[in-house]
Write a protein that holds these residues in place. Structure first.
Motif, mmCIF file in Angstrom:
data_model
loop_
_atom_site.group_PDB
_atom_site.id
_atom_site.type_symbol
_atom_site.label_atom_id
_atom_site.label_comp_id
_atom_site.label_asym_id
_atom_site.label_seq_id
_atom_site.Cartn_x
_atom_site.Cartn_y
_atom_site.Cartn_z
ATOM 1 N N GLU A 5 8.068 38.522 45.382
ATOM 2 C CA GLU A 5 7.237 39.569 45.015
ATOM 3 C C GLU A 5 7.993 40.856 44.970
ATOM 4 O OE1 GLU A 5 4.283 40.698 47.971
ATOM 5 O OE2 GLU A 5 5.198 39.161 49.467
ATOM 6 N N GLN A 73 3.276 47.347 56.772
ATOM 7 C CA GLN A 73 3.160 47.004 55.581
ATOM 8 C C GLN A 73 1.883 47.305 54.982
ATOM 9 O OE1 GLN A 73 3.612 42.458 54.931
ATOM 10 N NE2 GLN A 73 3.390 42.303 57.057
ATOM 11 N N TYR A 75 -0.140 47.390 50.515
ATOM 12 C CA TYR A 75 -0.035 47.054 49.144
ATOM 13 C C TYR A 75 -0.236 48.421 48.566
ATOM 14 C CZ TYR A 75 0.869 42.231 50.078
ATOM 15 O OH TYR A 75 1.366 41.012 50.529
ATOM 16 N N ASP A 76 0.582 48.518 47.409
ATOM 17 C CA ASP A 76 0.274 50.221 46.881
ATOM 18 C C ASP A 76 -0.815 49.824 45.602
ATOM 19 O OD1 ASP A 76 1.740 48.766 44.488
ATOM 20 O OD2 ASP A 76 3.362 49.827 45.065
ATOM 21 N N ASN A 79 -0.502 46.741 43.525
ATOM 22 C CA ASN A 79 -0.734 45.457 44.149
ATOM 23 C C ASN A 79 0.763 44.974 44.783
ATOM 24 O OD1 ASN A 79 -2.301 43.608 45.784
ATOM 25 N ND2 ASN A 79 -2.124 42.159 44.227
ATOM 26 N N ASN A 80 1.775 45.882 44.818
ATOM 27 C CA ASN A 80 2.993 45.485 45.308
ATOM 28 C C ASN A 80 3.273 45.654 46.830
ATOM 29 O OD1 ASN A 80 4.126 44.975 42.633
ATOM 30 N ND2 ASN A 80 4.504 46.954 42.200
ATOM 31 N N ARG A 81 3.952 44.746 47.447
ATOM 32 C CA ARG A 81 4.188 45.200 49.092
ATOM 33 C C ARG A 81 4.902 46.364 49.131
ATOM 34 N NH1 ARG A 81 3.817 41.106 53.293
ATOM 35 N NH2 ARG A 81 3.403 39.617 51.686
ATOM 36 N N TYR A 82 4.684 47.047 49.988
ATOM 37 C CA TYR A 82 5.307 48.271 50.577
ATOM 38 C C TYR A 82 5.651 48.181 51.933
ATOM 39 C CZ TYR A 82 6.302 53.388 50.162
ATOM 40 O OH TYR A 82 6.851 54.522 50.096
ATOM 41 N N ASP A 139 -4.086 45.671 54.492
ATOM 42 C CA ASP A 139 -4.089 44.760 53.108
ATOM 43 C C ASP A 139 -5.448 45.146 52.519
ATOM 44 O OD1 ASP A 139 -6.096 43.568 54.435
ATOM 45 O OD2 ASP A 139 -4.758 41.686 54.643
#
Length: 146
Positions: A5, A73, A75-76, A79-82, A139
């Motif tokens: 991802e 952690q 999601y931006d 919907n990308n993990r940060y 999340d």
């Protein structure tokens, strides 16, 4: 099933000098307010090297032996993990100098907890100040400390 991802990797470091903690009053309109200095991990850069570089860029301090204490952690907007790696440093050299990122201020823990913090940074502080917590997960449905 694809197990990869898109991920943005960042860091943040609490720099301690006796009873004082260095904070930055961020100018960033996306996430303004008081927090700890830090920034992005560059391609092929170790997490350790990235926090040393970012602290030098934002504060002019050369930290030594930063210690990883936890992660955050979320999601931006895409919907990308940060992921944010949380560090603490108690050894440093150099003369403090603010960058375009924001004003730098030394505060006690008590003073910091009474100020206007960046959004959700009060939850991040629990990772820094509680040895039983090492992860902050957001999340969209949950805001959990592990």
């Amino acid at each position: 099933m694809d197990r990869t991802e898109r991920v943005t990797l960042t860091n943040m470091c609490m720099i301690k000098n006796n009873q004082k903690i260095l904070v930055i009053n961020r100018n960033d309109p996306t996430w303004p307010g008081l927090t700890f200095p830090g920034g992005h991990v560059e391609a092929h850069e170790s997490f350790h090297d990235s926090v040393i570089r970012e602290i030098k860029e934002e504060t002019n301090l050369a930290i030594k032996k930063p210690h990883l204490v936890g992660i955050k952690q979320f999601y931006d907007d895409n919907n990308n993990r940060y992921i944010v790696f949380f560090y603490i440093a108690t050894k440093f050299s150099g003369h403090l100098k603010a960058s375009k990122e924001g004003e730098l201020i030394w505060m006690t823990k008590k003073e910091l907890q009474q100020e206007k913090l960046a959004y959700n940074f009060d939850r991040d502080l629990k990772v820094y100040f509680n040895n039983d917590i090492d992860e902050h997960l957001l999340d969209g449905k949950r805001d959990v400390l592990f």
